[in-house]
Design a protein around this motif. Sequence first.
Motif, PDB file in Angstrom:
ATOM      1  N   VAL A   1      -2.183   7.128   6.860  1.00 46.66           N
ATOM      2  CA  VAL A   1      -0.974   7.810   6.615  1.00 46.66           C
ATOM      3  C   VAL A   1      -1.357   8.762   5.347  1.00 46.66           C
ATOM      4  O   VAL A   1      -0.821  10.016   5.371  1.00 46.66           O
ATOM      5  CB  VAL A   1       0.155   6.990   6.066  1.00 46.66           C
TER       6      VAL A   1
ATOM      7  N   ARG B   1       2.708   5.443  10.900  1.00 45.99           N
ATOM      8  CA  ARG B   1       3.738   4.655  10.196  1.00 45.99           C
ATOM      9  C   ARG B   1       4.322   3.495  11.396  1.00 45.99           C
ATOM     10  O   ARG B   1       4.495   2.565  10.959  1.00 45.99           O
ATOM     11  CB  ARG B   1       4.773   5.554   9.551  1.00 45.99           C
TER      12      ARG B   1
ATOM     13  N   GLN C   1       1.726   0.882  11.635  1.00 44.15           N
ATOM     14  CA  GLN C   1       1.766   0.209  10.636  1.00 44.15           C
ATOM     15  C   GLN C   1       2.830  -0.769  10.424  1.00 44.15           C
ATOM     16  O   GLN C   1       2.950  -2.144   9.972  1.00 44.15           O
ATOM     17  CB  GLN C   1       1.823   1.210   9.289  1.00 44.15           C
ATOM     18  N   SER C   2       3.977  -0.458  10.694  1.00 46.29           N
ATOM     19  CA  SER C   2       5.385  -1.115  10.607  1.00 46.29           C
ATOM     20  C   SER C   2       5.156  -2.565  11.815  1.00 46.29           C
ATOM     21  O   SER C   2       5.538  -3.562  11.594  1.00 46.29           O
ATOM     22  CB  SER C   2       6.581  -0.470  11.043  1.00 46.29           C
TER      23      SER C   2
ATOM     24  N   ALA D   1      10.664   5.414  11.407  1.00 42.65           N
ATOM     25  CA  ALA D   1       9.566   6.438  11.654  1.00 42.65           C
ATOM     26  C   ALA D   1       9.645   6.772  13.164  1.00 42.65           C
ATOM     27  O   ALA D   1       9.392   8.320  13.529  1.00 42.65           O
ATOM     28  CB  ALA D   1       8.335   5.797  11.658  1.00 42.65           C
TER      29      ALA D   1
END
Length: 444
Positions: free
Chosen positions: A135, A269, A272-273, A341
Amino acid sequence: MSRCSLWASAVGAMLMLAGPCAAAQPQPDAVRPALLDSTSAAPSAAPTLRLDSLLAAAARGNPSLQAARLKTEARAERGAQTGALPDPTVGATAFPVPLVTARGEQRTQWRVQQAIPFPGKRTLRREVADLGADVARADAQALEQTLALRIRRAYYTLVRVRSHEHSIRRFQADLEQFERAAIAQYEVGEEGQSAVLKAQIERQRLQTRLEGLASERQSALQTLARLTGRAALAERDTQVAIPSRPDLPSTAPDEALDRRPEAEKLRRRIQQSEREAELAKTEQWPDFTVGAQYFDIAASDLGPTMTGRDALALSVGVTVPLWRGKQEANIQEARIERRRAETQLEGLRLEVRTRLADLQQQIERHRRQLTLLDETLLPKAETALETSLSGYRTGQNDFLDLLDAERTLFQLRLQRASVFARLLTTQAEWERTAGRVGLADGGE
């Protein structure tokens, strides 16, 4: 001096002016980038700025970009930190009051413990940290593209300013000839004093415009100095290399979205979430602790059947994730961040699609305007000036007609320079939207 001699002098001055105008034949394909090129009028000792060198300087010296890259490097180190085992714990116990065992007096106690996360937690933590570094890297790439666009905007402002200055000085030179001719005809009674005053007023107005352009040029140089980290740019006069006319761009919106670092950032993102949600689920499982203890017991005269000196103990423990509320909240937070996101990515997709279409229409409109100026308006204005000059020599037109024809040509030259600069700037914005511009690009 006789009236005939004065009239001959005036006609001679007009013939000097007519020479350059008559020689300028309309060339549809070359209308003259020379009209735009401020460096073509006269050689100058001022250094020439080139767009590619400015972009390269920004890649090396822009402080904000360097900070963003350092942030990326720092974030890249987090994976090794979060994926490592916790540090072991070492402890010692002393007994101020002797503790006597059946074997002897216990002097000290030594222990070591190591926490071991539930299998999979360390891997997920490393993945979350690595995606955070991705990111940050996408943020740095987006900043790089934004810097490239801002540099190109400032550079194309210099292109327009230099072109306008060249056209103004060219008009000033023509006005000086006009003024001398008007004075000559005024002295022989062939022209009124208003013609002389009109030429003088026009020259003063042009000088005011030059001062405004000088302010614009200095502002653009200050911007370039700030973006490239080269403070010397704002302290000296410079020329600019005139870019060629860009081709009509074409790309698919989906391809553009694939190249945008902002889209890559949002994709990372989302990943990542997802990993954070998985990690929050594993937090509901217990971690382990293993350890060893050593008991230092002094020797005594007790019988050999009484054992227990220097004892060693092994231990195992687990954490009890009793309070599930915080884990559930972590899971929900990660899921909400993923939806956010995804929504931002969809909004970016719509923005790219509509923005590309809008910019492409603007580019086509600027290209049509340039074609009209190059192939129709400028050639006709030059012809009108030649006709006015011929009529002025023969007495069919007055001085104001000649001045109006020259002013019309001058305004069209300014308009062409402005349209060309807008075309270059719009092209740069299109390339930024399409993700096709960076500090390593920007060739002329």
